[in-house]
Design an enzyme around this catalytic site. Sequence first.
Site, short mmCIF file in Angstrom:
data_model
loop_
_atom_site.label_atom_id
_atom_site.label_comp_id
_atom_site.label_asym_id
_atom_site.label_seq_id
_atom_site.Cartn_x
_atom_site.Cartn_y
_atom_site.Cartn_z
N CYS A 1 -31.75 54.93 26.03
CA CYS A 1 -32.07 55.83 27.15
C CYS A 1 -30.82 56.11 27.98
CB CYS A 1 -33.16 55.21 28.02
SG CYS A 1 -34.79 55.17 27.22
N GLU B 1 -37.93 56.70 30.36
CA GLU B 1 -36.81 57.61 30.61
C GLU B 1 -36.70 58.65 29.49
OE1 GLU B 1 -35.36 53.40 31.82
OE2 GLU B 1 -36.68 54.33 30.34
#
Length: 334
Positions: A293, A264
């Site tokens: 993230c 991510e």
Amino acid sequence: MFIGLTGENCAGKGTVAEHLKKKGFEYYSLSDVVREALVSERKEITRDNLIKKANELRSKDAAALAKAVVAKLKQDKNYVIDSIRNPAEAKELMKLKDFTFVYVTAPAQIRFERMVARNRESDPKTFKEFLALENAERANKDEKKQNIEATAALANKTIVNDGDFSKLYDDIAHVLADLGGDFMVERPSWDEYFMSIASVVASRSNCMKRKVAAIIVKDRRIISTGYNGTPRGARNCNEGGCERCNSNTESGKNLADCVCSHGEENAIVQSAYHGIAIKGSSIYSTFSPCLLCTKMIINAGIGEVVYNAEYPLVDQSIKLLKEAGIVVRKFEKK
């Protein structure tokens, strides 16, 4: 779709195949497998040699010819497969998804007249000789030899080719129309589509612990991808670039020592690197995001998170995403 053809001599299988080829079907013939074998042995291609070689190949495996053709097929095309003459061949092809087996036939007298008209030197010259050939090829007690009768009995569609070309083409059109409902193209949902792409992106990961990837989607277009691994220019994780991953540290422990960027994280950073706005987008990840993230997702303005498997430390991340008003969905393939 896959359409297999069987039938007697001069019933019109070749004409059916040619018509389907014009409609975009790719053509394969089990007889071509036999011809290739004869050519490799530098033997003349005659009816007798074809039958002998086919029986020889089937003696080792009754479905050998069909298996040789199946190995060449792909799932992204329509195929017509000709010259199926043995029940084992038919049964092997019937294992294919979306396979329909068509028996093409015509009265013996009409087929003999067609054979005379084509005027091949090796063909029977009298109706009596023609019938003798028919009887030899129609049935056989040896299950590994040619057996048109038993093979045709397995067909689920029949075309009686006893008229002109227009009638035959109409019959083919009716067969295809009947198959229309059976062969509806199965398209993946958008979630399946994007998650499957994320899984492919994950295959590029160089992390020693697990392969994870994420893709960012906006207006059903992929605008950024990322997979986990060491930073640009650093040694890859699988080359010893991250001591934590290479020491097989317990999941969730010593995370501050890991030098790998998450999927991510890389997807978000890549979009920034290339100047692509991701506000209001969706992110598809093969794992639910970690806390780091999660914070990046929130601050980047991403509006939706779709994940597949759950990351070991998932609860706090999911709670924070929902608190920030982000839609969170666990992908479940139907």
